[in-house]
Design an enzyme around this catalytic site. Structure first.
Site, short mmCIF file in Angstrom:
data_model
loop_
_atom_site.label_atom_id
_atom_site.label_comp_id
_atom_site.label_asym_id
_atom_site.label_seq_id
_atom_site.Cartn_x
_atom_site.Cartn_y
_atom_site.Cartn_z
N PRO A 259 -40.39 36.12 -58.65
CA PRO A 259 -41.53 36.57 -59.40
C PRO A 259 -42.49 36.69 -58.49
CG PRO A 259 -41.08 34.07 -59.62
CD PRO A 259 -40.01 34.60 -58.63
N ARG A 261 -45.95 38.85 -60.02
CA ARG A 261 -46.87 38.94 -61.02
C ARG A 261 -47.13 37.78 -62.10
NH1 ARG A 261 -48.55 44.05 -62.78
NH2 ARG A 261 -46.55 44.94 -61.85
N ARG A 297 -55.47 49.38 -59.36
CA ARG A 297 -54.25 49.17 -60.62
C ARG A 297 -54.71 50.19 -61.67
NH1 ARG A 297 -52.79 45.78 -63.49
NH2 ARG A 297 -50.62 46.29 -63.61
N TYR A 301 -52.21 53.21 -62.04
CA TYR A 301 -51.30 53.40 -62.98
C TYR A 301 -51.91 53.36 -64.34
CZ TYR A 301 -48.92 50.01 -59.76
OH TYR A 301 -48.21 49.49 -58.50
N CYS A 327 -66.51 57.87 -53.97
CA CYS A 327 -66.59 59.12 -54.06
C CYS A 327 -65.21 59.68 -54.66
CB CYS A 327 -67.05 59.90 -52.99
SG CYS A 327 -68.60 59.39 -52.63
C1 LIG Z 1 -42.05 43.81 -56.25
C2 LIG Z 1 -40.56 43.09 -55.97
C3 LIG Z 1 -40.76 41.80 -56.78
C4 LIG Z 1 -41.87 41.19 -57.52
O1 LIG Z 1 -42.19 42.00 -58.50
P1 LIG Z 1 -43.25 41.19 -59.97
O2 LIG Z 1 -42.99 42.56 -60.78
O3 LIG Z 1 -44.50 41.12 -59.20
O4 LIG Z 1 -42.39 39.86 -60.48
C5 LIG Z 1 -39.26 40.96 -56.56
N1 LIG Z 1 -38.53 41.40 -55.93
C6 LIG Z 1 -38.41 42.65 -55.31
C7 LIG Z 1 -37.43 43.19 -54.45
C8 LIG Z 1 -39.55 43.43 -55.48
O5 LIG Z 1 -39.76 44.55 -54.88
#
Ligand SMILES: *Cc1c(COP(=O)(O)O)cnc(C)c1O
Length: 402
Positions: A259, A261, A297, A301, A327
């Site tokens: 994890p 995020r 972000r 996105y 800018c």
């Molecule tokens: C980015 C990534 C994560 C983490 O993703 P989250 O959405 O931040 O939990 C885990 N494993 C791999 C291989 C990633 O590229």
């Protein structure tokens, strides 16, 4: 949290991280897998500040890294090598060499070509490289296309047949040791079904490999657990763990979870000060001192971040665009957002900024990146100083003579 005094003490723009919140998130996820061998490997790219990584190291976390720079960060911050994994679609020979030399847990392979390179480098070193293969289960994760990774349209992972071929190759190689299997179908996942379906597909592959005498130890379920930015229904760690474990009946594998995020997003706040308000025709703007180079972000996105105004003004709210000084028309934090009229130096608190915030920052427009502050046990401390003009030109200045 007393954002006003933090802004006074450390100036703005500023990132503030609640370390206690990060720990609570980590504990909840770890608890969900209780009774099962599991490693939580923090995805360093979400927030790679050394003090943040060290904070997770102290909890016993591993690290999921996507560059050798991140591997070095993880080691520097005190994460044990045997809990570090190295993922990503494009690794250079130098990165592969260093990962093998540092004896990390395993390298996640994302193509047959990469398997060939890793085998060659391991051979040169006279070593055996532990590997895992990232399977692309071709499942729609139902998230933003830019953060979806589990479809064949995405560049990530390999299809099931290629994966099987690669495992057989690895088993027959003196320099490769296949120990794990991996999938990561996307980020900000808020639905459980795609995760369960992917786990089922990958677990089936593990069983068919067992029949070929290929015994894997690590079932790496990636990261991707979504968080609440606005009004999303998120997956509960307990349900997540149950869904995964349900696909692994009678299989004694260690769960690896990556994890990013989930652990840091809602621990973070981005503080920015109001410079002025302006109006173009009917359109109202609040111009702040933070910008897309600090928090990308929304621009990248069109991501939503909750924003709170700290002001003495009590007049009615109206809809404004909150924009920075860079800018680019894409330099905004929110559009048509309801805020009261604001004065010079009023503070805006941009929430959920602890993941993919600072790390995606840049020096565009020769803007030094923000300082970062940790709050732990009610106490604030600086964990990265604000970049100065001298920092920004340091790598160029010597060449002025030429
Ligand atoms: C980015 C990534 C994560 C983490 O993703 P989250 O959405 O931040 O939990 C885990 N494993 C791999 C291989 C990633 O590229």
């Amino acid at each position: 949290m007393d954002f006003k005094s933090l802004a006074n003490e450390y100036q703005t723009p500023l990132y503030v991280y609640d370390f206690d919140y990060m720990k609570a998130q980590f504990d909840e996820l770890k608890e969900a897998f209780r009774g099962r061998k599991s490693i939580i490997a923090y995805a360093v790219k979400a927030n790679s500040n050394l003090s943040v990584v060290k904070h997770f190291a102290k909890m016993g976390s591993g690290a999921d890294c996507v560059s050798i720079g991140e591997v070095r960060r993880a080691l520097l911050a005190g994460i044990a090598p045997y809990k570090i994994i190295f993922s990503g679609v494009g690794k250079t020979d130098d990165e592969i060499r260093e990962a093998i030399e540092k004896d990390i847990l395993y390298i996640n392979l994302e193509s047959e070509a990469e398997l060939g390179r890793v085998e060659l480098v391991a051979k040169e070193l006279g070593k055996q490289a532990r590997i895992s293969i990232r399977v692309n289960p071709n499942i729609d994760p139902k998230t933003h296309p830019y953060i979806s990774t589990g479809l064949h349209d995405n560049k990530f992972g390999v299809d099931l047949n290629s994966a099987k071929r690669m495992y057989i190759k690895a088993k027959n190689s003196e320099n490769l040791d296949p120990v794990g299997i991996h999938f990561h179908i996307g980020s900000q996942l808020t639905e459980l079904d795609p995760i369960r379906e992917s786990a089922e597909i990958v677990a089936d592959l593990v069983r068919s490999l067992q029949a070929l005498d290929i015994e894997l130890k690590f079932f790496d379920i990636g990261g991707g657990l979504g968080v609440k930015y606005k009004d999303e229904e998120t997956i509960k760690p307990y349900d997540y763990a149950q869904a995964i474990l349900g696909t692994l009946t009678a299989m004694d594998m260690t769960i690896l979870c990556e994890p990013g995020r989930f652990l840091t997003a809602n621990a973070g706040y981005f503080l920015t000060k109001v410079l002025y308000e302006k109006q173009n025709g009917e359109k109202k703007f609040v111009v702040v001192d933070g910008a897309m180079n600090d928090l990308l972000r929304p621009s990248l996105y069109n991501a939503y971040h909750g924003i709170e105004a700290i002001t003495d003004n009590t007049e009615d709210e109206r809809e404004v665009d909150i924009v920075g000084p860079v800018c680019e028309s894409g330099d905004f934090f929110a559009k048509d957002y309801k805020l009261p009229p604001l004065n010079h130096n009023d503070l805006l608190v941009v929430k959920s900024a602890g993941a993919y915030g600072f790390g995606m920052g840049s020096n565009y427009n020769t803007r030094g990146r923000s300082a970062e502050v940790a709050i732990e046990d009610g106490k604030a401390r600086l964990i990265r100083r604000r970049e100065s003009f001298e920092d920004l030109i340091a790598l160029e200045q010597e060449f002025l003579e030429n």
